[in-house]
Write a protein that holds these residues in place. Sequence first.
Motif, PDB file in Angstrom:
ATOM      1  N   MET A  58       0.813  -1.213   0.000  1.00 58.71           N
ATOM      2  CA  MET A  58       0.000   0.000   0.000  1.00 58.71           C
ATOM      3  C   MET A  58       0.849   1.267   0.000  1.00 58.71           C
ATOM      4  SD  MET A  58      -2.995   1.235  -0.286  1.00 58.71           S
ATOM      5  CE  MET A  58      -4.123  -0.105   0.020  1.00 58.71           C
ATOM      6  N   SER A  59       1.935   1.291   0.754  1.00 58.33           N
ATOM      7  CA  SER A  59       2.784   2.487   0.785  1.00 58.33           C
ATOM      8  C   SER A  59       3.296   2.833  -0.607  1.00 58.33           C
ATOM      9  CB  SER A  59       3.965   2.282   1.740  1.00 58.33           C
ATOM     10  OG  SER A  59       3.503   2.187   3.058  1.00 58.33           O
ATOM     11  N   LEU A  60       3.667   1.819  -1.364  1.00 55.96           N
ATOM     12  CA  LEU A  60       4.129   2.058  -2.729  1.00 55.96           C
ATOM     13  C   LEU A  60       2.978   2.510  -3.627  1.00 55.96           C
ATOM     14  CD1 LEU A  60       6.508  -0.990  -3.260  1.00 55.96           C
ATOM     15  CD2 LEU A  60       7.147   1.398  -2.931  1.00 55.96           C
ATOM     16  N   MET A  61       1.829   1.888  -3.481  1.00 54.31           N
ATOM     17  CA  MET A  61       0.693   2.244  -4.328  1.00 54.31           C
ATOM     18  C   MET A  61       0.283   3.699  -4.102  1.00 54.31           C
ATOM     19  SD  MET A  61       0.459  -0.398  -6.069  1.00 54.31           S
ATOM     20  CE  MET A  61      -0.908   0.152  -7.071  1.00 54.31           C
ATOM     21  N   ARG A  64       3.070   5.793  -5.896  1.00 50.59           N
ATOM     22  CA  ARG A  64       3.451   5.527  -7.285  1.00 50.59           C
ATOM     23  C   ARG A  64       2.253   5.415  -8.222  1.00 50.59           C
ATOM     24  NH1 ARG A  64       8.747   4.403  -7.314  1.00 50.59           N
ATOM     25  NH2 ARG A  64       8.730   3.270  -9.272  1.00 50.59           N
ATOM     26  N   ALA A  65       1.065   5.571  -7.687  1.00 53.01           N
ATOM     27  CA  ALA A  65      -0.155   5.521  -8.484  1.00 53.01           C
ATOM     28  C   ALA A  65      -1.102   6.588  -7.929  1.00 53.01           C
ATOM     29  CB  ALA A  65      -0.792   4.129  -8.373  1.00 53.01           C
ATOM     30  N   PRO A  66      -2.103   6.978  -8.691  1.00 55.68           N
ATOM     31  CA  PRO A  66      -3.082   7.910  -8.118  1.00 55.68           C
ATOM     32  C   PRO A  66      -3.669   7.321  -6.839  1.00 55.68           C
ATOM     33  CG  PRO A  66      -3.370   7.717 -10.488  1.00 55.68           C
ATOM     34  CD  PRO A  66      -2.378   6.659 -10.086  1.00 55.68           C
ATOM     35  N   SER A  67      -3.643   8.086  -5.769  1.00 54.66           N
ATOM     36  CA  SER A  67      -3.970   7.546  -4.443  1.00 54.66           C
ATOM     37  C   SER A  67      -5.452   7.559  -4.079  1.00 54.66           C
ATOM     38  CB  SER A  67      -3.190   8.301  -3.370  1.00 54.66           C
ATOM     39  OG  SER A  67      -3.531   9.675  -3.389  1.00 54.66           O
ATOM     40  N   GLU A  68      -6.267   8.294  -4.809  1.00 54.61           N
ATOM     41  CA  GLU A  68      -7.668   8.470  -4.425  1.00 54.61           C
ATOM     42  C   GLU A  68      -8.385   7.154  -4.144  1.00 54.61           C
ATOM     43  OE1 GLU A  68     -11.754  10.268  -6.311  1.00 54.61           O
ATOM     44  OE2 GLU A  68      -9.860  11.168  -6.917  1.00 54.61           O
ATOM     45  N   ASN A  69      -8.311   6.196  -5.065  1.00 55.48           N
ATOM     46  CA  ASN A  69      -8.996   4.917  -4.873  1.00 55.48           C
ATOM     47  C   ASN A  69      -8.451   4.158  -3.666  1.00 55.48           C
ATOM     48  OD1 ASN A  69     -10.843   2.749  -5.622  1.00 55.48           O
ATOM     49  ND2 ASN A  69      -8.984   1.636  -6.190  1.00 55.48           N
ATOM     50  N   TRP A  70      -7.146   4.230  -3.446  1.00 56.93           N
ATOM     51  CA  TRP A  70      -6.526   3.492  -2.346  1.00 56.93           C
ATOM     52  C   TRP A  70      -6.888   4.078  -0.980  1.00 56.93           C
ATOM     53  CZ3 TRP A  70      -5.127  -0.993  -3.862  1.00 56.93           C
ATOM     54  CH2 TRP A  70      -4.623  -1.193  -5.144  1.00 56.93           C
ATOM     55  N   LEU A  71      -7.431   5.283  -0.966  1.00 53.81           N
ATOM     56  CA  LEU A  71      -7.826   5.920   0.298  1.00 53.81           C
ATOM     57  C   LEU A  71      -9.339   5.820   0.541  1.00 53.81           C
ATOM     58  CD1 LEU A  71      -5.558   9.068   0.007  1.00 53.81           C
ATOM     59  CD2 LEU A  71      -5.198   7.063   1.468  1.00 53.81           C
ATOM     60  N   SER A  72     -10.022   5.038  -0.272  1.00 55.76           N
ATOM     61  CA  SER A  72     -11.475   4.887  -0.160  1.00 55.76           C
ATOM     62  C   SER A  72     -11.852   4.133   1.119  1.00 55.76           C
ATOM     63  CB  SER A  72     -12.015   4.109  -1.370  1.00 55.76           C
ATOM     64  OG  SER A  72     -11.537   2.768  -1.332  1.00 55.76           O
ATOM     65  N   TYR A 112      -0.109   3.909   6.290  1.00 51.42           N
ATOM     66  CA  TYR A 112      -1.444   4.231   5.778  1.00 51.42           C
ATOM     67  C   TYR A 112      -2.184   5.136   6.760  1.00 51.42           C
ATOM     68  CZ  TYR A 112      -5.877   3.316   3.345  1.00 51.42           C
ATOM     69  OH  TYR A 112      -7.049   3.437   2.632  1.00 51.42           O
ATOM     70  N   ARG A 113      -2.105   4.820   8.005  1.00 46.54           N
ATOM     71  CA  ARG A 113      -2.761   5.642   9.030  1.00 46.54           C
ATOM     72  C   ARG A 113      -2.167   7.050   9.070  1.00 46.54           C
ATOM     73  NH1 ARG A 113      -3.157   1.009  13.742  1.00 46.54           N
ATOM     74  NH2 ARG A 113      -5.136   0.088  13.032  1.00 46.54           N
ATOM     75  N   ARG A 114      -0.862   7.155   8.883  1.00 46.63           N
ATOM     76  CA  ARG A 114      -0.207   8.468   8.848  1.00 46.63           C
ATOM     77  C   ARG A 114      -0.684   9.272   7.636  1.00 46.63           C
ATOM     78  NH1 ARG A 114       5.645   8.404   8.756  1.00 46.63           N
ATOM     79  NH2 ARG A 114       5.448  10.541   9.483  1.00 46.63           N
ATOM     80  N   VAL A 115      -0.873   8.601   6.519  1.00 45.55           N
ATOM     81  CA  VAL A 115      -1.386   9.272   5.325  1.00 45.55           C
ATOM     82  C   VAL A 115      -2.811   9.764   5.581  1.00 45.55           C
ATOM     83  CG1 VAL A 115      -2.114   8.932   2.923  1.00 45.55           C
ATOM     84  CG2 VAL A 115       0.106   8.059   3.695  1.00 45.55           C
ATOM     85  N   LEU A 116      -3.650   8.903   6.143  1.00 44.87           N
ATOM     86  CA  LEU A 116      -5.038   9.292   6.427  1.00 44.87           C
ATOM     87  C   LEU A 116      -5.110  10.458   7.412  1.00 44.87           C
ATOM     88  CD1 LEU A 116      -6.842   5.829   6.746  1.00 44.87           C
ATOM     89  CD2 LEU A 116      -7.062   7.496   4.884  1.00 44.87           C
ATOM     90  N   ALA A 117      -4.175  10.517   8.340  1.00 45.09           N
ATOM     91  CA  ALA A 117      -4.149  11.585   9.339  1.00 45.09           C
ATOM     92  C   ALA A 117      -3.560  12.878   8.772  1.00 45.09           C
ATOM     93  CB  ALA A 117      -3.338  11.139  10.558  1.00 45.09           C
ATOM     94  N   GLY A 118      -3.061  12.834   7.544  1.00 48.04           N
ATOM     95  CA  GLY A 118      -2.494  14.019   6.921  1.00 48.04           C
ATOM     96  C   GLY A 118      -1.064  14.301   7.341  1.00 48.04           C
ATOM     97  N   GLU A 119      -0.423  13.335   8.002  1.00 44.43           N
ATOM     98  CA  GLU A 119       0.967  13.508   8.455  1.00 44.43           C
ATOM     99  C   GLU A 119       1.955  13.320   7.316  1.00 44.43           C
ATOM    100  OE1 GLU A 119       1.590  10.822  11.711  1.00 44.43           O
ATOM    101  OE2 GLU A 119      -0.201  11.522  12.747  1.00 44.43           O
ATOM    102  N   VAL A 120       1.537  12.586   6.279  1.00 48.39           N
ATOM    103  CA  VAL A 120       2.391  12.264   5.140  1.00 48.39           C
ATOM    104  C   VAL A 120       1.602  12.558   3.869  1.00 48.39           C
ATOM    105  CG1 VAL A 120       3.650  10.425   3.959  1.00 48.39           C
ATOM    106  CG2 VAL A 120       3.503  10.412   6.446  1.00 48.39           C
ATOM    107  N   SER A 121       2.231  13.186   2.897  1.00 55.13           N
ATOM    108  CA  SER A 121       1.524  13.465   1.643  1.00 55.13           C
ATOM    109  C   SER A 121       1.835  12.399   0.602  1.00 55.13           C
ATOM    110  CB  SER A 121       1.899  14.855   1.115  1.00 55.13           C
ATOM    111  OG  SER A 121       3.279  14.899   0.834  1.00 55.13           O
ATOM    112  N   VAL A 122       0.895  12.208  -0.296  1.00 48.25           N
ATOM    113  CA  VAL A 122       1.020  11.232  -1.385  1.00 48.25           C
ATOM    114  C   VAL A 122       0.513  11.881  -2.666  1.00 48.25           C
ATOM    115  CG1 VAL A 122       0.847   9.186   0.093  1.00 48.25           C
ATOM    116  CG2 VAL A 122      -1.220  10.213  -0.834  1.00 48.25           C
ATOM    117  N   ARG A 123       0.546  11.103  -3.744  1.00 47.62           N
ATOM    118  CA  ARG A 123       0.071  11.607  -5.050  1.00 47.62           C
ATOM    119  C   ARG A 123      -1.389  11.949  -5.038  1.00 47.62           C
ATOM    120  NH1 ARG A 123       2.240   8.136 -10.024  1.00 47.62           N
ATOM    121  NH2 ARG A 123       2.358  10.063 -11.070  1.00 47.62           N
TER     122      ARG A 123
END
Length: 123
Positions: A58-61, A64-72, A112-123
């Motif tokens: 998941m961290s790579l996805m 390295r890919a549009p993240s919107e679907n992976w954050l559903s 993943y939790r850090r991304v959801l919390a806004g601590e880490v940015s992704v694509r």
Amino acid sequence: MSELSQWLSFMQDAPVMDDEISSFIERERAELGGEFCRGCGYCMPCPKDITINQCARMSLMLRRAPSENWLSEHWQAEMEKIESCMNCGACSKKCPYELDTPSLLKKNLEDYRRVLAGEVSVR
């Protein structure tokens, strides 16, 4: 389409190795050179119904890919299944890359939790 067009353009005008490309390759090597899941699925099925071949990378996805679907909501629920991991090791025994899959799953859940919390940015 843009990636395909770029790739096809290399047939006419091959890229030349320069410092920018070398730096890009080194960054890729650092990111991908360690323990990462290739998503082959040999580890499946999981007795706890964890979608290992997606969750373990998941961290790579996300990067390295549009993240919107992976954050559903669907993938949030799939990632939370990692909490139910029994550490039985069945996935690791079947992994052709000999990954410590339970550990890799937990690292991906934490990220993943850090991304959801806004601590880490992704694509």
